[in-house]
Design an enzyme around this catalytic site. Structure first.
Site, PDB file in Angstrom:
ATOM      1  CE  LYS A 196       3.097   7.734 -24.856  1.00  0.00           C
ATOM      2  NZ  LYS A 196       2.075   6.264 -24.641  1.00  0.00           N
ATOM      3  CG  ASP A 231      -0.588   2.611 -21.146  1.00  0.00           C
ATOM      4  OD1 ASP A 231      -0.823   3.514 -20.509  1.00  0.00           O
ATOM      5  OD2 ASP A 231       0.526   2.780 -21.944  1.00  0.00           O
TER       6      ASP A 231
HETATM    7 MG    MG Z   1       1.939   0.534 -24.444  1.00  0.00          MG
END
Ligand code: MG
Ligand code: ADP
Length: 495
Positions: A196, A231
């Protein structure tokens, strides 16, 4: 449904100015030639991005296949199928004060929760969100972890009111860390690689919990990490607290990932004893899936110029970090090859990631006849004035990329469900099964959400898809990490 703008409409773009937009657009280089039309670029894009049922079916099957290969041996597949060491999910009996720290892609969040067991449930939660300064994404490991630990320390100082730590205890936190980690226990794991857009030096190959512990020590914060999760795992745990039918969790935010509840006897690479429950959460790391995806020249170019070429191809096709950038690349091609914005290419359009996914999402929400909101976003972001016809073409491009992303995400979910159902007949399709979703992309992009749901329904058919509930579990990963900190508390359970 055809969403192609007519060639006439496309040719007649050049510029009608609204009263508001009279300033001269900032442009650089002249276009090379005008041998192709924007309409033909759009038509080819739509063809290359098409996701008819056979493509979705092939993708879902490939996902299930790659999951098995990843469960058989480490390195056996694009999918890492990482064991989470989360063998016990929250039951609702958890009690006490717990923290969570969530490092995602654009932000980090800190959260505390006071849990009151079966009777009182979640008594209170508080959270804060801090955006990560871009320079820290390219700095050193110490700088990044110091920044996080100091945010956590400041937050902990404000504890009070309904939150109270039992005397004699050290504060405990769950650490949601949403990058690929080779987990070594519930509270340790080695960073495999940054994704990312992060390129922090000195973390890959290290235990991220140790990095955080050292930084917390430097900040003189007395807190212990009792659960390291990503997550997706946090979301699954958080959602399960409220609903026993949750079996899968998917993140669609800056990046993407999915995890699910797996039977331990279906994991050939697992050595050692089975958990009491006989099941565990497997983190698929599906962002690195790549099998049979309908890709375009724009995807290939973006990948080649990315900081992680040939990696995270599924993520680069469906997640929030990239959708806007793919659209920018298509518009740039239209500007250079087809004079989309007149004789010059707007300077701002040349800048990678200038167009963000929230921009393309906002443009798609414009239902006005003249697409005024689209016009003002194009003006603000790219610095161009636009005719209604030009705006329509931009919307068509946005829709094509969002549609492909949403439908492929849906096919990925079906791949996971198919795999689970195949191994335990009736477990998934024979009853209500919940897929917990979280992430800013899913939350804020209604068209994307609709395309995802449509793909799931198309693939499963009306009867089975009635049993599959896709549910938004907002910020479930934060609470989930705190709940897992409770489940794995060093003080054991007096609940
Ligand atoms: Mg997140
Ligand atoms: P993270 O993935 O960094 O943990 P989030 O789950 O909040 O954080 O997701 C943030 C991402 O969601 C952004 O990077 C962006 O790609 C996407 N996003 C945020 N707002 C919108 C929006 N309005 N429309 C579409 N996508 C959005």
């Amino acid at each position: 449904m055809s969403i192609t703008a007519s060639p006439q409409a496309v040719r007649s773009f050049c510029i009608t100015r609204s009263a508001k937009m009279v300033s001269r657009p900032k442009v650089v280089m002249a276009v090379r030639s005008n041998t192709i039309s924007a309409a033909s670029i759009l038509t080819k894009l739509q063809k290359d991005c098409a996701t008819p049922l056979p493509v979705l079916r092939h993708m879902a099957d490939a996902m299930a296949h790659d999951m098995r290969a990843g469960l058989a041996t480490d390195g056996g597949s694009d999918l890492k199928m990482i064991l989470s060491y989360v063998d016990a999910l929250p039951t609702g009996n958890e009690k006490g004060l717990f923290y969570a720290l969530d490092l995602g892609g654009t932000n980090f969040r800190v959260l505390r929760v006071q849990l009151g067991g079966k009777e009182e449930g979640v008594i209170s939660t508080e959270f804060e969100q801090v955006s990560i300064p871009p320079e820290l994404m390219f700095g050193t490991s110490e700088e990044l972890f110091d920044f996080i630990a100091s945010g956590l320390a400041k937050f902990a100082q404000k504890e009070g009111g309904k939150f109270h730590l039992q005397q004699g205890r050290t504060r405990e936190t769950g650490f949601t860390f949403s990058f690929p980690v080779k987990q070594t226990s519930i509270d340790s794991g080695i960073l495999i690689k940054w994704t990312k857009g992060f390129a922090v030096s000195g973390t890959a190959g290290k235990d991220v919990v140790a990095c955080l512990n050292e930084a917390m020590k430097r900040q003189e914060l007395d807190m212990r990490v009792s659960a390291l999760v990503n997550d997706a795992v946090g979301t699954l745990a958080g959602a399960r607290y409220w609903d026993d039918d949750v079996m899968v969790a998917v993140i669609l935010g800056t990046g993407t990932n999915a995890c699910y509840v797996e039977r331990m006897d279906a994991i050939p690479k697992l050595q050692g004893p089975s958990s009491k429950s006989g099941s565990t959460i497997v983190n698929t790391e599906w962002g690195s899936f790549s099998n049979g995806l309908p890709l375009t020249e724009f995807d290939r170019e973006m990948d080649a110029e990315s900081i992680n070429p040939h990696e995270q191809i599924f993520e680069k096709t469906i997640s929030g970090m990239y959708l806007g950038e793919i659209v920018r690349r298509v518009l740039l091609r239209m500007a250079e090859g087809a004079e989309l914005f007149g004789h010059f290419v707007p300077e701002k359009l040349l800048m990678p990631f200038a167009l963000r996914t929230p921009d393309i999402c906002a443009m798609q929400q414009d239902m006005s006849k003249d697409l005024e909101e689209v016009g003002s976003i194009l003006y603000d972001v790219i610095g161009v004035n636009s005719s209604t016809n030009l705006r329509k073409v931009v919307i068509d491009v946005c829709n094509t990329i969002a549609k492909r992303g949403g439908r492929l995400a849906g096919a990925g979910i079906v791949g996971i469900l198919q795999k689970m159902e195949h191994d335990s007949k009736g477990l998934i399709f024979g009853k209500r099964t919940v897929v917990a979703m979280d992430g800013g992309l899913y939350e804020h992009y209604p068209q994307y959400r609709r395309y995802l749901q449509e793909a799931v329904s198309e693939l499963l058919g009306p009867e089975i898809s009635r049993n599959i509930v896709i549910e938004h579990s907002k910020d479930g990963s934060g609470i989930g990490a705190a709940l897992l900190a409770a489940t794995n508390s060093k003080y054991g359970h007096d609940f």
